[in-house]
Design a protein around this motif. Structure first.
Motif, PDB file in Angstrom:
ATOM      1  N   ALA A 176       4.529  -3.319  -2.064  1.00 44.95           N
ATOM      2  CA  ALA A 176       3.735  -4.124  -3.001  1.00 44.95           C
ATOM      3  C   ALA A 176       2.253  -3.786  -2.884  1.00 44.95           C
ATOM      4  N   LEU A 177       1.774  -3.546  -1.671  1.00 44.13           N
ATOM      5  CA  LEU A 177       0.387  -3.140  -1.478  1.00 44.13           C
ATOM      6  C   LEU A 177       0.123  -1.804  -2.156  1.00 44.13           C
ATOM      7  N   ALA A 205     -11.825  -2.862   2.262  1.00 49.61           N
ATOM      8  CA  ALA A 205     -11.876  -2.874   3.728  1.00 49.61           C
ATOM      9  C   ALA A 205     -10.939  -3.938   4.292  1.00 49.61           C
ATOM     10  N   ALA A 206     -10.937  -5.123   3.669  1.00 46.00           N
ATOM     11  CA  ALA A 206     -10.059  -6.207   4.137  1.00 46.00           C
ATOM     12  C   ALA A 206      -8.590  -5.830   3.979  1.00 46.00           C
ATOM     13  N   LEU A 207      -8.230  -5.210   2.867  1.00 45.37           N
ATOM     14  CA  LEU A 207      -6.835  -4.797   2.655  1.00 45.37           C
ATOM     15  C   LEU A 207      -6.410  -3.741   3.673  1.00 45.37           C
ATOM     16  N   LEU A 258      -5.350  -5.238   7.113  1.00 43.79           N
ATOM     17  CA  LEU A 258      -4.138  -6.044   7.209  1.00 43.79           C
ATOM     18  C   LEU A 258      -3.054  -5.299   7.987  1.00 43.79           C
ATOM     19  N   LYS A 259      -2.337  -6.020   8.802  1.00 41.52           N
ATOM     20  CA  LYS A 259      -1.216  -5.443   9.552  1.00 41.52           C
ATOM     21  C   LYS A 259       0.081  -5.908   8.891  1.00 41.52           C
ATOM     22  N   ILE A 260       0.478  -5.207   7.847  1.00 43.07           N
ATOM     23  CA  ILE A 260       1.662  -5.573   7.075  1.00 43.07           C
ATOM     24  C   ILE A 260       2.863  -4.823   7.640  1.00 43.07           C
ATOM     25  N   LYS A 261       3.872  -5.566   8.040  1.00 44.50           N
ATOM     26  CA  LYS A 261       5.030  -4.956   8.690  1.00 44.50           C
ATOM     27  C   LYS A 261       6.235  -4.786   7.771  1.00 44.50           C
ATOM     28  N   LYS A 262       6.474  -5.743   6.895  1.00 48.62           N
ATOM     29  CA  LYS A 262       7.650  -5.673   6.023  1.00 48.62           C
ATOM     30  C   LYS A 262       7.473  -4.550   5.000  1.00 48.62           C
ATOM     31  N   MET A 263       8.530  -3.763   4.848  1.00 47.03           N
ATOM     32  CA  MET A 263       8.468  -2.641   3.913  1.00 47.03           C
ATOM     33  C   MET A 263       8.252  -3.108   2.472  1.00 47.03           C
TER      34      MET A 263
END
Length: 122
Positions: free
Chosen positions: A24-25, A9-11, A14-19
């Protein structure tokens, strides 16, 4: 809620912007796959949110590879069954499976190669 469910749920929040970080996620998620080879990648989860994120990342990271067919969400994700115990009820009671075979699995394995001892790396 279990530790695994809390982590997923935590992952997903996340608001990850970099490709590079989004890739990596995706790699981290796929590392937990039930099956990972150039013939088949199969990932099963009880978290609808994790399944949706994984499909979204697959399309985002590999959608430009026409021959692999990473553009249709309905072909990548399926509901594979319902569970009846209390833990599963927290997660909606269903299991979600992402199954990649043939050219899809091969494309991912070429991007995320395994070493001889089964670890990711060049």
């Amino acid at each position: 809620m279990s530790f695994a469910a809390e982590t997923k749920a935590a992952l997903c929040e996340l608001k990850i912007k970099k490709m590079c970080c989004r890739t990596a996620l995706l790699l981290g998620i796929l590392r937990a796959a039930n099956q990972f080879s150039d013939r088949e990648i199969r990932f099963t989860t009880r978290s609808r949110q994790t399944a949706a994120l994984t499909v979204s990342l697959l399309i985002e990271c590999f959608g430009d590879i026409d021959s692999a067919g990473f553009t249709d969400e309905s072909e990548l994700l399926s509901v594979v069954g319902e569970e009846s115990d209390a833990h599963d009820a927290e997660e909606g009671g269903e299991s979600y499976q992402i199954s990649l075979t043939g050219s899809q699995a091969k494309v991912i394995c070429e991007c995320f190669p395994l070493t001889d001892d089964g670890r990711f790396g060049a």
